[in-house]
Design a protein around this motif. Structure first.
Motif, PDB file in Angstrom:
ATOM      1  N   ALA A 208      73.587  99.937  44.774  1.00  0.00           N
ATOM      2  CA  ALA A 208      71.946  99.072  44.703  1.00  0.00           C
ATOM      3  C   ALA A 208      72.421  97.635  43.741  1.00  0.00           C
ATOM      4  CB  ALA A 208      71.678  99.636  43.438  1.00  0.00           C
ATOM      5  N   THR A 209      71.213  96.536  44.057  1.00  0.00           N
ATOM      6  CA  THR A 209      71.121  95.268  43.403  1.00  0.00           C
ATOM      7  C   THR A 209      70.016  95.029  42.796  1.00  0.00           C
ATOM      8  OG1 THR A 209      70.003  94.278  45.947  1.00  0.00           O
ATOM      9  CG2 THR A 209      72.511  94.551  45.719  1.00  0.00           C
ATOM     10  N   THR A 210      70.172  94.156  41.652  1.00  0.00           N
ATOM     11  CA  THR A 210      68.322  93.644  41.160  1.00  0.00           C
ATOM     12  C   THR A 210      68.338  92.297  41.476  1.00  0.00           C
ATOM     13  OG1 THR A 210      66.612  94.531  40.102  1.00  0.00           O
ATOM     14  CG2 THR A 210      69.044  94.019  38.900  1.00  0.00           C
ATOM     15  N   SER A 211      67.688  91.593  40.925  1.00  0.00           N
ATOM     16  CA  SER A 211      67.815  90.576  40.048  1.00  0.00           C
ATOM     17  C   SER A 211      67.543  90.325  38.688  1.00  0.00           C
ATOM     18  CB  SER A 211      67.033  89.651  41.225  1.00  0.00           C
ATOM     19  OG  SER A 211      66.744  87.802  40.611  1.00  0.00           O
ATOM     20  N   THR A 212      67.478  89.069  38.073  1.00  0.00           N
ATOM     21  CA  THR A 212      66.977  89.193  36.370  1.00  0.00           C
ATOM     22  C   THR A 212      65.677  88.578  36.726  1.00  0.00           C
ATOM     23  OG1 THR A 212      67.781  86.333  36.416  1.00  0.00           O
ATOM     24  CG2 THR A 212      69.916  88.646  35.600  1.00  0.00           C
ATOM     25  N   SER A 213      64.928  88.188  37.778  1.00  0.00           N
ATOM     26  CA  SER A 213      63.743  88.092  37.461  1.00  0.00           C
ATOM     27  C   SER A 213      62.985  89.361  37.456  1.00  0.00           C
ATOM     28  CB  SER A 213      63.692  87.114  38.516  1.00  0.00           C
ATOM     29  OG  SER A 213      63.699  88.262  39.979  1.00  0.00           O
ATOM     30  N   ALA A 214      63.120  90.409  37.477  1.00  0.00           N
ATOM     31  CA  ALA A 214      62.690  91.729  38.076  1.00  0.00           C
ATOM     32  C   ALA A 214      62.588  91.687  36.228  1.00  0.00           C
ATOM     33  CB  ALA A 214      63.063  93.240  38.210  1.00  0.00           C
ATOM     34  N   MET A 215      63.614  91.245  34.901  1.00  0.00           N
ATOM     35  CA  MET A 215      63.541  91.395  33.842  1.00  0.00           C
ATOM     36  C   MET A 215      62.032  90.754  33.474  1.00  0.00           C
ATOM     37  SD  MET A 215      67.330  89.742  32.518  1.00  0.00           S
ATOM     38  CE  MET A 215      67.025  90.873  30.997  1.00  0.00           C
ATOM     39  N   ALA A 216      61.789  92.611  32.073  1.00  0.00           N
ATOM     40  CA  ALA A 216      60.799  91.938  31.414  1.00  0.00           C
ATOM     41  C   ALA A 216      60.285  91.434  30.023  1.00  0.00           C
ATOM     42  CB  ALA A 216      59.700  93.487  30.487  1.00  0.00           C
ATOM     43  N   ARG A 217      61.823  90.437  30.184  1.00  0.00           N
ATOM     44  CA  ARG A 217      61.918  89.521  28.534  1.00  0.00           C
ATOM     45  C   ARG A 217      62.891  88.587  28.816  1.00  0.00           C
ATOM     46  NH1 ARG A 217      60.696  92.286  23.890  1.00  0.00           N
ATOM     47  NH2 ARG A 217      60.251  94.870  24.409  1.00  0.00           N
ATOM     48  N   SER A 218      62.559  87.951  28.415  1.00  0.00           N
ATOM     49  CA  SER A 218      64.079  87.107  28.679  1.00  0.00           C
ATOM     50  C   SER A 218      64.936  86.565  28.245  1.00  0.00           C
ATOM     51  CB  SER A 218      62.923  85.437  28.554  1.00  0.00           C
ATOM     52  OG  SER A 218      63.052  84.737  26.551  1.00  0.00           O
ATOM     53  N   PHE A 219      66.041  85.477  28.480  1.00  0.00           N
ATOM     54  CA  PHE A 219      67.540  85.744  27.854  1.00  0.00           C
ATOM     55  C   PHE A 219      67.002  85.186  26.777  1.00  0.00           C
ATOM     56  CE2 PHE A 219      70.091  85.418  32.150  1.00  0.00           C
ATOM     57  CZ  PHE A 219      70.080  86.854  32.443  1.00  0.00           C
ATOM     58  N   GLN A 220      66.018  83.668  26.460  1.00  0.00           N
ATOM     59  CA  GLN A 220      66.004  83.163  25.096  1.00  0.00           C
ATOM     60  C   GLN A 220      65.021  83.657  23.619  1.00  0.00           C
ATOM     61  OE1 GLN A 220      63.837  79.637  26.504  1.00  0.00           O
ATOM     62  NE2 GLN A 220      63.590  79.104  23.936  1.00  0.00           N
ATOM     63  N   ASP A 221      64.865  85.231  25.028  1.00  0.00           N
ATOM     64  CA  ASP A 221      63.773  86.703  24.031  1.00  0.00           C
ATOM     65  C   ASP A 221      64.595  86.630  23.258  1.00  0.00           C
ATOM     66  OD1 ASP A 221      61.728  87.142  22.610  1.00  0.00           O
ATOM     67  OD2 ASP A 221      62.110  88.910  24.093  1.00  0.00           O
ATOM     68  N   LEU A 222      65.393  87.910  23.642  1.00  0.00           N
ATOM     69  CA  LEU A 222      66.794  88.988  23.704  1.00  0.00           C
ATOM     70  C   LEU A 222      67.560  87.585  22.916  1.00  0.00           C
ATOM     71  CD1 LEU A 222      67.921  90.170  26.740  1.00  0.00           C
ATOM     72  CD2 LEU A 222      66.158  90.982  24.648  1.00  0.00           C
ATOM     73  N   ALA A 223      68.210  86.733  23.147  1.00  0.00           N
ATOM     74  CA  ALA A 223      69.284  85.581  21.958  1.00  0.00           C
ATOM     75  C   ALA A 223      68.097  85.349  20.585  1.00  0.00           C
ATOM     76  CB  ALA A 223      69.282  84.303  22.759  1.00  0.00           C
ATOM     77  N   GLY A 224      67.103  85.487  20.837  1.00  0.00           N
ATOM     78  CA  GLY A 224      66.956  84.907  19.748  1.00  0.00           C
ATOM     79  C   GLY A 224      66.332  86.079  18.173  1.00  0.00           C
ATOM     80  N   TRP A 225      66.092  87.253  18.962  1.00  0.00           N
ATOM     81  CA  TRP A 225      66.029  88.306  17.984  1.00  0.00           C
ATOM     82  C   TRP A 225      67.496  88.846  17.300  1.00  0.00           C
ATOM     83  CZ3 TRP A 225      61.890  91.141  16.263  1.00  0.00           C
ATOM     84  CH2 TRP A 225      60.948  90.513  16.847  1.00  0.00           C
ATOM     85  N   LEU A 226      68.680  89.182  18.358  1.00  0.00           N
ATOM     86  CA  LEU A 226      69.446  88.841  17.983  1.00  0.00           C
ATOM     87  C   LEU A 226      69.695  88.371  16.666  1.00  0.00           C
ATOM     88  CD1 LEU A 226      72.249  90.790  18.682  1.00  0.00           C
ATOM     89  CD2 LEU A 226      73.042  89.047  19.878  1.00  0.00           C
ATOM     90  N   PHE A 227      69.926  86.655  16.997  1.00  0.00           N
ATOM     91  CA  PHE A 227      69.984  86.006  15.531  1.00  0.00           C
ATOM     92  C   PHE A 227      69.236  86.068  14.227  1.00  0.00           C
ATOM     93  CE2 PHE A 227      73.104  84.834  18.240  1.00  0.00           C
ATOM     94  CZ  PHE A 227      74.317  83.696  17.781  1.00  0.00           C
ATOM     95  N   ARG A 228      67.875  86.598  14.854  1.00  0.00           N
ATOM     96  CA  ARG A 228      67.524  86.970  13.353  1.00  0.00           C
ATOM     97  C   ARG A 228      67.845  87.216  11.930  1.00  0.00           C
ATOM     98  NH1 ARG A 228      61.013  88.455  14.629  1.00  0.00           N
ATOM     99  NH2 ARG A 228      60.084  86.768  16.456  1.00  0.00           N
ATOM    100  N   ALA A 229      68.391  88.184  12.022  1.00  0.00           N
ATOM    101  CA  ALA A 229      69.065  88.378  10.572  1.00  0.00           C
ATOM    102  C   ALA A 229      70.608  88.717  10.651  1.00  0.00           C
ATOM    103  CB  ALA A 229      68.524  89.637  10.019  1.00  0.00           C
ATOM    104  N   LEU A 230      71.422  88.575  12.093  1.00  0.00           N
ATOM    105  CA  LEU A 230      72.219  88.336  11.902  1.00  0.00           C
ATOM    106  C   LEU A 230      73.418  87.115  11.870  1.00  0.00           C
ATOM    107  CD1 LEU A 230      72.978  91.328  14.514  1.00  0.00           C
ATOM    108  CD2 LEU A 230      73.947  91.666  11.739  1.00  0.00           C
ATOM    109  N   SER A 231      74.493  86.913  11.577  1.00  0.00           N
ATOM    110  CA  SER A 231      74.868  85.806  12.114  1.00  0.00           C
ATOM    111  C   SER A 231      76.469  85.850  12.636  1.00  0.00           C
ATOM    112  CB  SER A 231      75.723  85.079  10.625  1.00  0.00           C
ATOM    113  OG  SER A 231      76.091  85.641   9.509  1.00  0.00           O
TER     114      SER A 231
END
Length: 285
Positions: A208-231
Motif C-alpha cells: 500500500a501507499t499513502t501520502s502525508t497530505s491525507a493526515m487530519a493533523r499537521s506535523f506542527q500540531d502533533l509536535a506542539g501537543w507532545l511538548f505541552r507538558a513534557l521536556s
C-alpha cells in the motif's frame, strides 16, 4: 538522499552524495542546539565528506531519544480501529477532537534499526506493521529532521480493550527506526509519499501507499501537543501515525519481511520474529 545522518558503531556520521564523514557530535548534542546551529555543524561535516564508513556497522539513528507516537491521524487508521473493536465512537472522537492521541512507544535502548528484526507478540494472533514518518525534534520542539518508523502493533490486544494499548504497542522489538535521519532543510516540508510492503515466501503479501497530505493533523500540531507538558533535553522522535492498515483478514507472520519506504528518506527493512511467550492456558500453580 542528498544528505543524511547515520549512527555507526563508532559514532555518528554524515553522508552526502555517497561520501561520508565522521561527526564530532552525538545526536543528543545536536538536538540540544537550536536547529540553525545544528545545521552549521552538520553542513560543516558534510563539506569534508570523502571516505566510506558504511562498513563500520549501522545502528538505529537514535542515542538518548525516547520514541513517542501519535494515533488515528489518518481516516484509514480510524476505520481500522473501528473494525477491530466495539468502540468505534471512541476513535471518531480522537480523529475529530482537538487533542490528539499521543502515547509512549519505546525507550531508545529497545529500538531496532534497518536490517534488524522486529517482533510480534507470541500471545497475539493479529499483528500488523504501521509505516510512519518520524519527526526528529530538538529540545526546543523545533523540527531537526525526519526518519522512517515502524510502530508494530497487536490488533487483537488493542481491539479486545482500548485500555490494553500499552501491551499492544510496547514490547521487545516493537519499534524500528531508520535507516537514517534526513535533516528538515534537506528533505523539504513535504507532503511525503510513504509505502509499505510485506514480503512472504518470495512474493508480496501486502502492499500500500499513502501520502502525508491525507493526515487530519499537521506535523506542527502533533509536535506542539507532545511538548505541552513534557521536556526532552536530548530531543525526541515522534511517529506521526499510519495511513495504511491491512484488512481484517491479514496478519504478519514470523519470517515475513517488512519494507517501509519514502523517496526522500530511504527504505527501512526488517524481518519479523515472534517475541515473548503465549501464556494462555498455562497453569501458574
Amino acid at each position: 538522499m542528498p544528505i543524511s545522518l547515520h549512527h555507526l558503531r563508532t559514532g555518528w556520521a554524515v553522508c552526502q552524495d555517497g561520501s561520508w564523514a565522521e561527526l564530532d557530535h552525538t545526536l543528543a548534542d545536536l538536538l540540544a542546539m537550536p536547529v540553525g546551529r545544528a545545521r552549521v555543524v552538520v553542513e560543516a561535516a558534510a563539506g569534508n565528506a570523502s571516505g566510506d564508513l558504511r562498513f563500520r556497522g549501522i545502528r538505529p539513528p537514535v542515542d538518548q531519544q525516547e520514541i513517542w507516537a501519535a494515533g488515528v491521524t489518518y481516516r484509514r487508521s480510524r476505520d481500522g480501529r473501528r473494525e477491530e473493536s466495539g468502540h468505534g465512537a471512541l476513535y471518531d472522537h480522537v480523529y475529530t477532537g482537538d487533542r490528539p492521541e499521543i502515547f509512549f512507544k519505546s525507550s531508545p535502548w529497545r529500538v531496532v534499526g534497518d536490517q534488524d528484526t522486529v517482533g510480534i507478540r507470541a500471545d497475539s494472533g493479529w499483528d500488523v506493521p504501521e509505516a510512519e514518518i518520524g519527526l526528529v525534534l530538538n529540545a526546543g520542539g523545533e523540527l531537526f529532521g525526519y526518519t522512517l518508523g515502524n510502530d508494530m502493533s497487536s490488533r487483537s490486544i488493542e481491539g479486545e480493550n482500548p485500555l490494553y494499548l500499552p501491551q499492544a504497542k510496547i514490547y521487545d522489538r516493537a519499534c524500528a527506526i531508520g535507516p537514517a535521519i534526513v535533516p528538515s532543510w534537506a528533505a523539504g516540508p513535504g507532503p511525503f509519499e510513504i509505502g509499505l510492503r510485506v514480503l512472504r515466501d518470495g512474493g508480496e503479501a501486502y502492499a500500500a501507499t499513502t501520502s502525508t497530505s491525507a493526515m487530519a493533523r499537521s506535523f506542527q500540531d502533533l509536535a506542539g501537543w507532545l511538548f505541552r507538558a513534557l521536556s526532552f533535553p536530548s530531543g525526541v522522535v515522534l511517529l506521526t501515525g499510519t495511513g495504511m492498515v491491512p484488512d481484517a483478514d491479514f496478519t504478519v507472520r514470523p519470517g515475513d519481511t517488512i519494507e517501509i519506504w519514502c523517496p526522500e528518506l530511504g527504505i527501512l527493512t526488517n524481518r519479523v520474529v515472534a517475541v515473548g511467550r503465549d501464556l494462555i492456558g498455562v497453569d501458574d500453580g
